[in-house]
Design an enzyme around this catalytic site. Structure first.
Site, PDB file in Angstrom:
ATOM      1  N   SER A 115      16.140 -21.608  44.773  1.00 28.00           N
ATOM      2  CA  SER A 115      15.775 -21.462  43.357  1.00 28.00           C
ATOM      3  C   SER A 115      14.670 -22.447  42.983  1.00 28.00           C
ATOM      4  O   SER A 115      14.605 -23.558  43.512  1.00 28.00           O
ATOM      5  CB  SER A 115      17.006 -21.747  42.497  1.00 28.00           C
ATOM      6  N   TYR A 138      10.473 -19.104  39.132  1.00 31.77           N
ATOM      7  CA  TYR A 138      10.457 -19.044  37.667  1.00 31.77           C
ATOM      8  C   TYR A 138       9.174 -19.739  37.245  1.00 31.77           C
ATOM      9  O   TYR A 138       8.688 -20.633  37.949  1.00 31.77           O
ATOM     10  CB  TYR A 138      11.608 -19.851  37.066  1.00 31.77           C
ATOM     11  N   THR A 164      12.377 -13.320  39.827  1.00 33.95           N
ATOM     12  CA  THR A 164      13.552 -12.932  39.036  1.00 33.95           C
ATOM     13  C   THR A 164      13.086 -12.462  37.663  1.00 33.95           C
ATOM     14  O   THR A 164      12.380 -13.193  36.952  1.00 33.95           O
ATOM     15  CB  THR A 164      14.512 -14.140  38.915  1.00 33.95           C
ATOM     16  N   LYS A 262      13.872  -9.332  41.792  1.00 38.09           N
ATOM     17  CA  LYS A 262      15.326  -9.505  41.631  1.00 38.09           C
ATOM     18  C   LYS A 262      15.710  -9.391  40.159  1.00 38.09           C
ATOM     19  O   LYS A 262      15.080 -10.040  39.310  1.00 38.09           O
ATOM     20  CB  LYS A 262      15.728 -10.896  42.155  1.00 38.09           C
ATOM     21  N   HIS A 286      22.222 -11.019  37.484  1.00 38.92           N
ATOM     22  CA  HIS A 286      22.283 -12.483  37.475  1.00 38.92           C
ATOM     23  C   HIS A 286      23.747 -12.959  37.463  1.00 38.92           C
ATOM     24  O   HIS A 286      24.096 -13.969  36.853  1.00 38.92           O
ATOM     25  CB  HIS A 286      21.546 -13.018  36.237  1.00 38.92           C
TER      26      HIS A 286
END
Ligand SMILES: Cc1cc2nc3c(=O)[nH]c(=O)nc-3n(C[C@H](O)[C@H](O)[C@H](O)COP(=O)(O)O)c2cc1C
Length: 395
Positions: A115, A138, A164, A262, A286
Site C-alpha cells: 500500500s 494513492y 485503487t 482495483k 475495499h
C-alpha cells in the site's frame, strides 16, 4: 503462552483463531481499524456471508495423487492462488509490518501488494521477498510525490502497479472516531488523554510500538524538499487519495509495466478498465470499508467476468476467511484472490510467523477442498464444481 507457541497450538486452526489473537494483542483502536467496516458494516458482513450462498458439487470416487495448487497471474507463477492485498498502516499492527508480510508471502511462493500508506521503505519490502511485489498507488502527497514513488518502485523491481479506484473519500468507519484514531495519531498529547487507558492495557503491543520508534512515517510518500510524509489518520489520508480515469492516463505514461485496477463492482467499470489499458481488474469493495450496501464481491464477480470476456485477468477480494472461499471464487471465474484481513490478523497477532500461519491455513484448506471436490488442480476449477443461486445468472 508466547505468540509463536500459540500459533502452533491446537488453538489456532482457522483464521478466526488468528483474529482472536490479534484482538488480544492490539489496542482496541488498532484492532477496530483492522477489523471494522463502513457505516452499518452491511457489506463487510455480506462479503463473508455470500460464500454461504454458493454450494459445492463434488465428484465422488476420484483419487488425486498430486494436487496442483499453482496458477499464474500476470505471468507470475504463484504456488497457490492467493496474493496478499494492500493493507495500509500495517506497521501499526506490528513493527515488522509490510516487510514481514512480504517475506512471509515470498516464503510461501506467492505475491505481495504494498500500500501507499506504508511505514517501511518500498526498497526494503522488495528486498524481503523473492516473490512478485506490486505497488498500490494513492495520490495523497500529489502527483510529484507519486512520480517519485513510481520511479522508485520501478527501479526496485515492483512488477505491476495497482490503482485503487473506490476511495474518492474515506468510508465512514464508525469505530475509528469512537476510538479516537485521529487523536491518537495526531500531535496533541492532551487530545490523546481519553484514549490512553486502552493503549496502556496492551503493554506488549505498546513496548513493541515504542521500540519501533512510535508512529511511523509514510516512507513511500516523499514530498519534494520536505522528506517523507507524516502519518495521517485514514479519513484525512483518503480525502486526498482519489485516482480518476484521467489520472490513469497520466500514470500510464509514467509506468512501463502492467496496471491493475482495483475496486470495481460492475461490468461497465470493468469494460472501461479494459478500454483504458488495464492488464487486470480486482473485483473489490475495499473489504466493506468504503461505500456500505454495495454488493458482496462474490455476487459482483460473475457480471465482471462476463463483461471482461477473457480480455484481461479478473482477480477478486473481500470476505475470504477460508480456503473453501478461495476455491468458490475461482469456480465463479476469478483467476486468483487477494486476501486482506485474513493475513493482517496473523500479522497483528505475531508478525511474520502469524502471516505465514494464515497462509498455511488457507493453503491447507484449498488443497483439502480440491481433493474433496475430486478436482486435481486449481486451473481445472470451473462453474461445474459449484451451484450459485439462480438469481446470480448474468443476463
Ligand atoms: C486494515 C486494512 C487496510 C487497508 N488498506 C488498503 C490500502 O491501503 N489500499 C487498498 O487499495 N486497499 C486497502 N484495503 C483493502 C484491501 O486491499 C482488500 O481490498 C480488503 O481487505 C479485502 O477484504 P478482506 O479484508 O475481507 O479480505 C485495506 C483493508 C484493510 C482491512
Amino acid at each position: 503462552m508466547t505468540a509463536n507457541r500459540a500459533l502452533r497450538s491446537s488453538q489456532v486452526v482457522n483464521i478466526g483463531d488468528l483474529r482472536r489473537l490479534a484482538q488480544r494483542r492490539l489496542p482496541k483502536s488498532v484492532f477496530d481499524y483492522l477489523d471494522g467496516g463502513a457505516e452499518a458494516e452491511l457489506t463487510l458482513a455480506e462479503n463473508c456471508r455470500a460464500f454461504r450462498d454458493v454450494t459445492f458439487r463434488p465428484r465422488g470416487a476420484v483419487a488425486i495423487a498430486d494436487c496442483n495448487l499453482k496458477t499464474t497471474v500476470l505471468g507470475h507463477e504463484l504456488s497457490f492462488p492467493a496474493m496478499l492485498a494492500p493493507v495500509g498502516y500495517s506497521r501499526l499492527m506490528h513493527p515488522g509490518g509490510e516487510v514481514a508480510a512480504a517475506r512471509a508471502a515470498g516464503e510461501a511462493g506467492t505475491g505481495y501488494i504494498l500500500s501507499t500508506i506504508s511505514g517501511h521503505k518500498l526498497e526494503d519490502v522488495k528486498a524481503a521477498t523473492g516473490g512478485p511485489v506490486w505497488y498500490q498507488l494513492y495520490l495523497l502527497g500529489g502527483r510529484d510525490a507519486a512520480e517519485g514513488a513510481l520511479d522508485r518502485a520501478h527501479r526496485a523491481g515492483f512488477s505491476a502497479l495497482v490503482i485503487t479506484v473506490d476511495t474518492p473519500v474515506a468510508g465512514m468507519r464508525e469505530r475509528d472516531p469512537r476510538n479516537g484514531m485521529k487523536e491518537l495519531l495526531g500531535p496533541s498529547l492532551f487530545a490523546k488523554i481519553p484514549y490512553v487507558a486502552d493503549i496502556l492495557a496492551h503493554p506488549s503491543w505498546l513496548v513493541s510500538f515504542l521500540l519501533d520508534g512510535g508512529v511511523p512515517r509514510l516512507e513511500n510518500i516523499v514530498l519534494p524538499g520536505k522528506g517523507s510524509m507524516e502519518l495521517l489518520d485514514v479519513a484525512s489520508a483518503l480525502s486526498k487519495a482519489v485516482v480518476t480515469w484521467e489520472d490513469l492516463r497520466w500514470i500510464r505514461q509514467l509506468w512501463p509495466g502492467p496496471i491493475v485496477v482495483k475496486g470495481l463492482l460492475t461490468g461497465e467499470d470493468a469494460k472501461r478498465a479494459v478500454d483504458e489499458g488495464a492488464a487486470a481488474v480486482v473485483v473489490s469493495n475495499h473489504g466493506g470499508r468504503q461505500l456500505d450496501s454495495v454488493s458482496p464481491t462474490l455476487r459482483a464477480l460473475p457480471e465482471v467476468v462476463a463483461a471482461v470476456n477473457g480480455q484481461i485477468e479478473v482477480l477478486m477480494d473481500g470476505g475470504i476467511r477460508r480456503g473453501g472461499d478461495i476455491v468458490k471464487a475461482i469456480c465463479m471465474g476469478a483467476r486468483a484472490i487477494l486476501i486482506g484481513r485474513a493475513y493482517a490478523y496473523g500479522l497483528a497477532a505475531a508478525g511474520e510467523a502469524g502471516v505465514a500461519r494464515a497462509i498455511e491455513i488457507l493453503r491447507g484448506d484449498v488443497e483439502r477442498t480440491l481433493r474433496l471436490l475430486g478436482c486435481p488442480s486449481v486451473t481445472a476449477l470451473d462453474r461445474s464444481y459449484v451451484e450459485p443461486p439462480h438469481a446470480w445468472s448474468v443476463r
